[in-house]
Design an enzyme around this catalytic site. Sequence first.
Site, PDB file in Angstrom:
ATOM      1  NE  ARG A 146       0.345 -17.103 -10.822  1.00 29.47           N
ATOM      2  CZ  ARG A 146      -0.812 -16.583 -10.068  1.00 29.47           C
ATOM      3  NH1 ARG A 146      -1.051 -15.420 -10.492  1.00 29.47           N
ATOM      4  NH2 ARG A 146      -1.554 -17.212  -9.221  1.00 29.47           N
TER       5      ARG A 146
ATOM      6  NE  ARG B 218       2.833  -8.414 -14.328  1.00 28.25           N
ATOM      7  CZ  ARG B 218       1.639  -8.446 -14.284  1.00 28.25           C
ATOM      8  NH1 ARG B 218       1.203 -10.060 -14.117  1.00 28.25           N
ATOM      9  NH2 ARG B 218       0.791  -7.674 -13.897  1.00 28.25           N
TER      10      ARG B 218
ATOM     11  CD  GLU C 113      -4.985  -9.473  -8.669  1.00 27.34           C
ATOM     12  OE1 GLU C 113      -5.127  -8.951  -9.749  1.00 27.34           O
ATOM     13  OE2 GLU C 113      -5.146 -10.602  -8.372  1.00 27.34           O
TER      14      GLU C 113
ATOM     15  CB  SER D 188      -7.845 -12.833  -6.974  1.00 30.88           C
ATOM     16  OG  SER D 188      -8.929 -12.849  -7.875  1.00 30.88           O
TER      17      SER D 188
ATOM     18  NE  ARG E 203       1.368  -8.714  -7.282  1.00 29.96           N
ATOM     19  CZ  ARG E 203       0.602  -8.751  -8.274  1.00 29.96           C
ATOM     20  NH1 ARG E 203      -0.842  -8.500  -8.036  1.00 29.96           N
ATOM     21  NH2 ARG E 203       1.142  -8.904  -9.463  1.00 29.96           N
TER      22      ARG E 203
END
Length: 423
Positions: free
Chosen positions: A261, A276, A348, A351, A390
């Site tokens: 990303r 991130r 998070e 999801s 994560r």
Amino acid sequence: MLDVKILRDDLDRVKERMTTRGVEIDWAEFVSLDRERRDALANLERLKEKKNRLSGEIGKLKKSGDDATAPMREVGEVSEAIRNGEGPLAEIEARFERFMLSLPNLPNVDVAIGKSAEDNRDIRRWGEPPTFDFPAKNHWEIGEELNILDFVRGAKLAGARFTLYKGAGARLERALINFMLDLHTGERGYQEMLPPALGNRAALIGTGQLPKFEDDLFRIESSEYFLIPTAEVPLTNVHREEMLEREDLPINYVAYTPCFRREAGSYGQDVRGLIRQHQFNKVELVKLSEPETSYDELETMVQDAEEVLKRLKLPYRVVELCTGDMGFASAKTYDLEVWLPGQEAYREISSCSNCEDFQARRAQIRYRKEKKGRPIFVHTLNGSGLAVGRTLVAVLENYQQKDGSVVIPEVLRPYMGGLERIG
RNA sequence: GGAGAGAUGGCCGAGUGGUCUAAGGCGCACGCCUGCUAAGCGUGUGUACCCCACAAGGGUACCGAGGGUUCAAAUCCCUCUCUCUCCGCCA
């Protein structure tokens, strides 16, 4: 993509529900485009009908040796009128399609209306955040002190937001991947897949990343490929433009892939550590289901993701995203948030979304309910099971010890060659 | 990277300019006949969009994708994509 029919039939309700997402949409543009398109199309089709009819007559005349100059002259005029109409129609259709592809999905009616993450609903919590008799460290401190995460050299190899895993750190990441895959395939009924990490434009349009979010993606300059931002893209596109059988459904796929990303616009957020990254690992779950059962499948999928955290004994909570916080393609989303002692916050880690028929319509994934019935779009669901980087963060921070070492969660030890502790 | 072959409806497969409004078969659906682990016979059978009440009915497009030639293209020409075979290179 939404069904054009519901926009025509019930525009007011669509407007109302779309507004709850907090997006501005030029509905007048839609109404006039739709009108223009249909007028131009009907006009052109009338002309084509005439042309086909005349051509048939010419064929008969020629065959019987009669004179065909009159209809040939007339068909020439019709052809010119068609040529003149085709350009404008193509332009209108392109604008119409762009508009339709840029519309986000409609939130499911029972999703709570809200503006941002603050309006999300707490569904349930599991586990107790650990208490330490020493100051809890961040995972990047732990990782650097144990010499298992190297952010400086990751930046040297690629750039900011890239990390080099070393030794037990690299193995821990791999252990997590294998643990998750084994759980989902062995006990939860998913079929393991290993898809390409690059996708073409059609695939990215199918799941909704394109055309609107091209800036979030890495693109291969020499050819029309994009690095996938999630395995949702290849897994959902496996059956793109296919007709499925009812007995095939539900289809459950799980895949480990790296994800890429750009993180454009996230400058200053989570600049340190693994949270991130431009490249990260993820084990992704995707389901294709019949419309009637897709919300049951969503609940199951959330539980499948939760099971990973339970077995790792990591405290987490489940939140239901409000209308304003949901992703582009989703009709309903649950996030799993894991407790991070280093941040003293839930972050998070998964999801899980039901996209209903939004992606299936873009990607043309259909099935027949009855042998003779019309094809209908499947519902597509996707969920992280889990974000691996994560998860490693959560393990390091929750299992850190006073002496600086990190205890390996029991379920991971078989995957770590029996290692019980790092450091 | 080089050479060649190919891409047709849910599937197989014919079809080199005008009843292709895509043969035939398989599959599927409905009906009939027949009672013996089944077969036979008949009928029907795509998708998207447009007009219309999202009915009946009608129309347009679709033979890998895009463009061109022609009054007319599955069929001729060009470009691209993908698949297969062989050669080279390579993990």
